[in-house]
Design a protein around this motif. Structure first.
Motif, PDB file in Angstrom:
ATOM      1  N   PHE A  87      -0.219 -13.686  -6.497  1.00  0.00           N
ATOM      2  CA  PHE A  87      -0.728 -12.329  -6.727  1.00  0.00           C
ATOM      3  C   PHE A  87      -0.184 -11.418  -5.299  1.00  0.00           C
ATOM      4  CE2 PHE A  87      -2.369 -14.220 -10.471  1.00  0.00           C
ATOM      5  CZ  PHE A  87      -2.714 -13.274 -11.280  1.00  0.00           C
ATOM      6  N   GLU A  88      -0.919 -11.868  -4.198  1.00  0.00           N
ATOM      7  CA  GLU A  88      -0.620 -11.072  -3.040  1.00  0.00           C
ATOM      8  C   GLU A  88       1.021 -10.808  -2.766  1.00  0.00           C
ATOM      9  OE1 GLU A  88      -1.571  -9.113   0.306  1.00  0.00           O
ATOM     10  OE2 GLU A  88      -2.756  -9.967  -1.184  1.00  0.00           O
ATOM     11  N   ASP A  89       2.036 -11.695  -3.134  1.00  0.00           N
ATOM     12  CA  ASP A  89       3.423 -11.475  -3.144  1.00  0.00           C
ATOM     13  C   ASP A  89       3.979 -10.085  -3.962  1.00  0.00           C
ATOM     14  OD1 ASP A  89       3.754 -13.501  -0.965  1.00  0.00           O
ATOM     15  OD2 ASP A  89       4.520 -14.749  -2.472  1.00  0.00           O
ATOM     16  N   GLN A  90       3.187 -10.209  -5.262  1.00  0.00           N
ATOM     17  CA  GLN A  90       3.407  -9.052  -6.092  1.00  0.00           C
ATOM     18  C   GLN A  90       2.953  -7.629  -5.649  1.00  0.00           C
ATOM     19  OE1 GLN A  90       5.542 -10.425  -8.327  1.00  0.00           O
ATOM     20  NE2 GLN A  90       4.870 -12.387  -7.203  1.00  0.00           N
ATOM     21  N   ARG A  91       1.700  -7.759  -5.157  1.00  0.00           N
ATOM     22  CA  ARG A  91       1.100  -6.560  -4.352  1.00  0.00           C
ATOM     23  C   ARG A  91       1.941  -6.158  -3.243  1.00  0.00           C
ATOM     24  NH1 ARG A  91      -3.949  -9.377  -5.799  1.00  0.00           N
ATOM     25  NH2 ARG A  91      -3.984 -10.298  -3.744  1.00  0.00           N
ATOM     26  N   ASN A  92       2.262  -7.060  -2.491  1.00  0.00           N
ATOM     27  CA  ASN A  92       3.414  -6.739  -1.220  1.00  0.00           C
ATOM     28  C   ASN A  92       4.599  -6.150  -2.036  1.00  0.00           C
ATOM     29  OD1 ASN A  92       1.543  -7.648   0.627  1.00  0.00           O
ATOM     30  ND2 ASN A  92       2.362  -9.730   0.773  1.00  0.00           N
ATOM     31  N   SER A  93       5.032  -6.377  -3.159  1.00  0.00           N
ATOM     32  CA  SER A  93       6.175  -5.785  -3.644  1.00  0.00           C
ATOM     33  C   SER A  93       5.772  -4.408  -4.524  1.00  0.00           C
ATOM     34  CB  SER A  93       7.014  -6.705  -4.660  1.00  0.00           C
ATOM     35  OG  SER A  93       7.403  -8.062  -3.816  1.00  0.00           O
ATOM     36  N   SER A  94       4.645  -3.928  -4.414  1.00  0.00           N
ATOM     37  CA  SER A  94       4.526  -2.711  -4.808  1.00  0.00           C
ATOM     38  C   SER A  94       3.638  -2.921  -6.221  1.00  0.00           C
ATOM     39  CB  SER A  94       5.293  -1.479  -4.793  1.00  0.00           C
ATOM     40  OG  SER A  94       5.603  -1.214  -3.590  1.00  0.00           O
ATOM     41  N   TRP A  95       3.709  -3.924  -6.647  1.00  0.00           N
ATOM     42  CA  TRP A  95       3.164  -4.109  -8.130  1.00  0.00           C
ATOM     43  C   TRP A  95       1.494  -3.989  -7.844  1.00  0.00           C
ATOM     44  CZ3 TRP A  95       5.191  -6.119 -12.865  1.00  0.00           C
ATOM     45  CH2 TRP A  95       6.469  -6.020 -13.017  1.00  0.00           C
ATOM     46  N   GLN A  96       0.897  -3.732  -9.088  1.00  0.00           N
ATOM     47  CA  GLN A  96      -0.300  -3.894  -9.156  1.00  0.00           C
ATOM     48  C   GLN A  96      -0.525  -5.371  -9.810  1.00  0.00           C
ATOM     49  OE1 GLN A  96      -2.382  -0.731 -11.290  1.00  0.00           O
ATOM     50  NE2 GLN A  96      -4.373  -1.879 -11.621  1.00  0.00           N
ATOM     51  N   ALA A  97      -1.533  -6.030  -9.139  1.00  0.00           N
ATOM     52  CA  ALA A  97      -1.532  -7.662  -9.445  1.00  0.00           C
ATOM     53  C   ALA A  97      -2.704  -7.899  -9.103  1.00  0.00           C
ATOM     54  CB  ALA A  97      -0.625  -8.488  -8.878  1.00  0.00           C
ATOM     55  N   THR A  98      -3.910  -8.042 -10.386  1.00  0.00           N
ATOM     56  CA  THR A  98      -5.525  -8.379  -9.755  1.00  0.00           C
ATOM     57  C   THR A  98      -5.919  -9.217 -10.858  1.00  0.00           C
ATOM     58  OG1 THR A  98      -5.952  -6.572 -11.285  1.00  0.00           O
ATOM     59  CG2 THR A  98      -5.789  -6.046  -8.995  1.00  0.00           C
TER      60      THR A  98
END
Length: 324
Positions: free
Chosen positions: A34-45
């Protein structure tokens, strides 16, 4: 006796430690994903993440997961998602989503309801080797249309023909389509069924930790595809390559017999809206005329950067293939 008891206790303590390590490793892996997706500018929660299943299993439950692309056009959310595994067998998990999910698309939100939906994934060093999906019932409800499917199964397996090559198969026993404000009644007289086998080639192998960033396949070869529509079966074969914009170049062969009676019967039963059935009849009549028979269809369509051709004559355009 005391020595045997001590050995048993020591083994129990060691195994418990191993399970705790495996559970923490699964939890850490999900949090990192999930953190990797947030680092790729995705919203991931998600609202909660728990791992249970001692002693033999490591079963993770992610509550209220949400994924949304940077531009907000592609997304997914659900009440929960379960990832089930064996504590002693790394690289093989079963994914069980909730019975209701919501997909975000450029054309609006699609509600997904299911019965018995689950998938399994086998991977090594984060590379997907095999994957299977099945569902007894899978219903999709969009802004304008609803699709109900029964007996859904799909499989994906990595092959050795190229580093990013996979063989895929899809089967749907019955499909029914209706306006989204009409409840779809799935039964033996449903609109269609589908079976397809194809080869896919990606630039690189699919990875568990990079699915949201994976590009679409650059080559698709349709080895066999049969769409049963009432009493007629359409058979499709062909291959296409895709450019950076997702436009297809290649050719597709379409074959069928007695298609006119099947479409008219579906329209008379109310399975097809009149406007859609008339459009299909007009299109297929034009294609069948090339075969030299009124009710037989055997024609090869060319694809040139998304443009559909009969010989040198353009007859339409395919939308670009979008992976995300």
């Amino acid at each position: 006796m005391k020595r045997l008891l001590a050995v048993i206790l020591a083994a129990a303590v060691l195994y418990s430690g191993w399970w705790i390590y495996a559970a923490q490793d699964m939890r850490r892996g999900l949090e990192d994903w999930f953190e990797d997706q947030r680092n790729s500018s995705w919203q991931a929660t998600f609202s909660d993440l728990s791992v249970r299943g001692f002693p033999n299993r490591t079963d993770a439950t992610v509550t209220d997961p949400l994924l949304l692309s940077p531009d907000g056009t592609i997304g997914w959310r659900a009440p929960f998602l379960q990832i089930l595994g064996l504590s002693y067998k790394h690289g093989h998990v079963i994914v069980v989503p909730s019975d209701t999910q919501t997909l975000t698309t450029p054309d609006g939100e699609i509600g997904l309801s299911s019965d018995g939906l689950r998938a399994s994934v086998i991977f090594e060093d984060q590379t997907v080797l095999r994957s299977n999906l099945e569902a007894m019932v899978l219903n999709l409800t969009g802004p304008e249309r609803a699709v109900a499917m029964a007996g859904v199964s799909a499989a994906l397996e990595k092959t050795d023909t190229a580093p990013g090559a996979y063989r895929a198969a899809v089967s749907v026993e019955s499909i029914a389509v209706s306006p989204s404000n009409v409840t779809t009644n799935m039964g033996p007289d449903s609109l269609a069924s589908l079976r397809a086998e194809m080869d896919l080639v990606f630039d690189t192998p699919l990875r568990i930790d990079g699915l949201t960033d994976a590009p679409p396949p650059r080559d698709i070869t349709l080895q066999r595809s049969e769409i049963t529509y009432g009493s007629v079966t359409f058979k499709l074969t062909g291959s296409a390559s895709f450019d950076m914009q997702g436009r297809a170049t290649g050719e597709v062969n379409i074959a069928a017999e007695n298609w006119r009676d099947a479409i008219e019967a579906a329209r008379n039963r109310g399975d097809l809206p009149p406007a859609l059935s008339e459009g299909l009849i007009d299109l297929l009549s034009m294609l069948s005329s090339l075969s030299g028979a009124r009710d037989a269809l055997d024609v090869t369509l060319g694809l040139d950067r998304g443009t559909v051709l009969i010989g040198p004559i353009p007859i339409g355009t395919l939308p670009p293939l979008q992976w995300r």
